[in-house]
Design an enzyme around this catalytic site. Sequence first.
Site, PDB file in Angstrom:
ATOM      1  N   ASN A  32      39.001  28.022  45.458  1.00 50.22           N
ATOM      2  CA  ASN A  32      38.718  29.444  45.709  1.00 50.22           C
ATOM      3  C   ASN A  32      38.537  30.150  44.356  1.00 50.22           C
ATOM      4  O   ASN A  32      39.214  31.116  44.034  1.00 50.22           O
ATOM      5  CB  ASN A  32      39.825  30.090  46.545  1.00 50.22           C
ATOM      6  CG  ASN A  32      39.372  31.440  47.080  1.00 50.22           C
ATOM      7  OD1 ASN A  32      39.951  32.468  46.768  1.00 50.22           O
ATOM      8  ND2 ASN A  32      38.316  31.445  47.838  1.00 50.22           N
ATOM      9  N   HIS A  37      39.405  31.402  36.775  1.00 44.45           N
ATOM     10  CA  HIS A  37      39.237  29.943  36.701  1.00 44.45           C
ATOM     11  C   HIS A  37      38.025  29.594  35.822  1.00 44.45           C
ATOM     12  O   HIS A  37      38.066  28.664  35.018  1.00 44.45           O
ATOM     13  CB  HIS A  37      38.970  29.362  38.089  1.00 44.45           C
ATOM     14  CG  HIS A  37      40.077  29.539  39.068  1.00 44.45           C
ATOM     15  ND1 HIS A  37      40.009  30.389  40.137  1.00 44.45           N
ATOM     16  CD2 HIS A  37      41.300  28.954  39.142  1.00 44.45           C
ATOM     17  CE1 HIS A  37      41.120  30.324  40.841  1.00 44.45           C
ATOM     18  NE2 HIS A  37      41.932  29.469  40.255  1.00 44.45           N
ATOM     19  N   GLN A  61      53.917  22.367  46.547  1.00 45.01           N
ATOM     20  CA  GLN A  61      54.378  23.549  45.802  1.00 45.01           C
ATOM     21  C   GLN A  61      54.486  24.797  46.669  1.00 45.01           C
ATOM     22  O   GLN A  61      54.780  25.871  46.156  1.00 45.01           O
ATOM     23  CB  GLN A  61      53.493  23.795  44.579  1.00 45.01           C
ATOM     24  CG  GLN A  61      52.078  24.266  44.883  1.00 45.01           C
ATOM     25  CD  GLN A  61      51.225  24.305  43.628  1.00 45.01           C
ATOM     26  OE1 GLN A  61      50.839  23.262  43.088  1.00 45.01           O
ATOM     27  NE2 GLN A  61      50.919  25.488  43.116  1.00 45.01           N
ATOM     28  N   GLU A 150      47.334  32.021  31.572  1.00 46.84           N
ATOM     29  CA  GLU A 150      48.601  32.672  31.180  1.00 46.84           C
ATOM     30  C   GLU A 150      49.113  33.590  32.277  1.00 46.84           C
ATOM     31  O   GLU A 150      50.243  34.068  32.209  1.00 46.84           O
ATOM     32  CB  GLU A 150      48.410  33.466  29.876  1.00 46.84           C
ATOM     33  CG  GLU A 150      48.315  32.557  28.669  1.00 46.84           C
ATOM     34  CD  GLU A 150      48.167  33.314  27.370  1.00 46.84           C
ATOM     35  OE1 GLU A 150      47.903  34.529  27.402  1.00 46.84           O
ATOM     36  OE2 GLU A 150      48.292  32.661  26.312  1.00 46.84           O
ATOM     37  N   LYS A 151      48.291  33.865  33.278  1.00 49.29           N
ATOM     38  CA  LYS A 151      48.772  34.704  34.389  1.00 49.29           C
ATOM     39  C   LYS A 151      50.006  34.049  35.014  1.00 49.29           C
ATOM     40  O   LYS A 151      50.974  34.712  35.335  1.00 49.29           O
ATOM     41  CB  LYS A 151      47.689  34.876  35.440  1.00 49.29           C
ATOM     42  CG  LYS A 151      48.232  35.562  36.661  1.00 49.29           C
ATOM     43  CD  LYS A 151      47.171  35.876  37.667  1.00 49.29           C
ATOM     44  CE  LYS A 151      47.811  36.342  38.933  1.00 49.29           C
ATOM     45  NZ  LYS A 151      48.215  35.215  39.775  1.00 49.29           N
ATOM     46  N   MET A 186      43.263  38.769  38.093  1.00 49.31           N
ATOM     47  CA  MET A 186      42.506  38.044  39.129  1.00 49.31           C
ATOM     48  C   MET A 186      43.374  36.961  39.747  1.00 49.31           C
ATOM     49  O   MET A 186      44.105  36.262  39.047  1.00 49.31           O
ATOM     50  CB  MET A 186      41.248  37.438  38.528  1.00 49.31           C
ATOM     51  CG  MET A 186      40.209  38.477  38.257  1.00 49.31           C
ATOM     52  SD  MET A 186      38.601  37.717  37.996  1.00 49.31           S
ATOM     53  CE  MET A 186      37.697  39.150  37.456  1.00 49.31           C
ATOM     54  N   SER A 187      43.269  36.861  41.057  1.00 52.74           N
ATOM     55  CA  SER A 187      44.033  35.858  41.795  1.00 52.74           C
ATOM     56  C   SER A 187      43.347  35.615  43.134  1.00 52.74           C
ATOM     57  O   SER A 187      42.793  36.554  43.733  1.00 52.74           O
ATOM     58  CB  SER A 187      45.457  36.375  42.052  1.00 52.74           C
ATOM     59  OG  SER A 187      46.072  35.635  43.083  1.00 52.74           O
ATOM     60  N   SER A 188      43.396  34.378  43.586  1.00 54.20           N
ATOM     61  CA  SER A 188      42.814  34.065  44.902  1.00 54.20           C
ATOM     62  C   SER A 188      43.514  34.862  45.994  1.00 54.20           C
ATOM     63  O   SER A 188      42.937  35.145  47.029  1.00 54.20           O
ATOM     64  CB  SER A 188      42.948  32.577  45.196  1.00 54.20           C
ATOM     65  OG  SER A 188      42.280  31.852  44.199  1.00 54.20           O
TER      66      SER A 188
HETATM   67  O1  PAF Z   1      47.888  27.225  39.110  1.00 58.03           O
HETATM   68  C1  PAF Z   1      47.472  26.526  40.050  1.00 58.03           C
HETATM   69  O2  PAF Z   1      46.396  26.744  40.590  1.00 58.03           O
HETATM   70  C2  PAF Z   1      48.327  25.382  40.553  1.00 58.03           C
HETATM   71  O3  PAF Z   1      49.676  25.689  40.486  1.00 58.03           O
HETATM   72  C3  PAF Z   1      48.026  24.050  39.849  1.00 58.03           C
HETATM   73  C4  PAF Z   1      48.340  24.107  38.364  1.00 58.03           C
HETATM   74  C5  PAF Z   1      46.557  23.684  40.023  1.00 58.03           C
HETATM   75  C6  PAF Z   1      48.871  22.927  40.458  1.00 58.03           C
HETATM   76  O4  PAF Z   1      48.617  22.771  41.807  1.00 58.03           O
END
Ligand code: PAF
Length: 282
Positions: A32, A37, A61, A150-151, A186-188
Amino acid sequence: MQLVSEIPVLRELRREWQLKSKVIAFVPTMGNLHQGHLNLVREAKRHADVVVVSIFVNPMQFGPDEDLDAYPRTLPKDAELLEALGVDVLFAPKVADMYARGLEQQTFVEVPGISYMICGASRPGHFRGVATIVSKLFNMVQPNLAFFGEKDFQQLQVIKAMVTDLSMNLQVFGVATTRETDGLAMSSRNQYLNAEQRALAPVLYQKLQELADVIMQGRRDYTKLANNCKAELAELGFKPDYIEIRAAATLMPPSHEENNLVILAAAFMGKTRLIDNIQIKL
Ligand code: PAF
């Protein structure tokens, strides 16, 4: 760009690059993709001959009440964006291949101490899931360089600690947070916000900037400052999880002499958990 989902195919490519002495950069993501990114990828390209990006929504996670199922999965669009940037390989493995013996049996990597505080205290097991998947991906890609935003400041410190502790043969780079024009990081997950929430969301960063300013002006009563900031955010409609002023290198509570600080914040806006941070060099 090659789209690879099988681990042996990736390993074979890796072997060929090694024979040609290529410098390999790696950008792990959960897909996404947004400009944040893409800036990691741009930075990776500046440093390496070959860039591998992974897209894997890592179940390990996510907590039981978190957004694993709802997490946006947009592989075709992501692949177009990465192709346009000249990425060499998009690695998008399947859950069954990544966790071949099942999640219950999975050997894990855990960085003690730093994984249990701040975000780790709010999201038990989260950093174990991150450290485990990142070390698995490192084993597959075997990059020379790896790039993280760094976010996710604490995540970056956890990964740096893991690389040091396990003597992993690669260099980890942190890349500055990419922000919308109104300052929102910015974040998904920003797309979960409705219009009203989206309009209010940048206030989180504004409050961190105000906090950073008063610290720069000499205030050192960190607990009081953080508590005041939390109260103001709550008043404005956020549900703050934490505001912490910490030593940037260790994430421990700072002494008054510490001059390399980070303010870390997490706050819910509705059901969406926003995180952000500001580093301060005094
Ligand atoms: O920051 C992320 O998108 C995730 O935590 C990562 C580093 C890809 C690990 O799943």
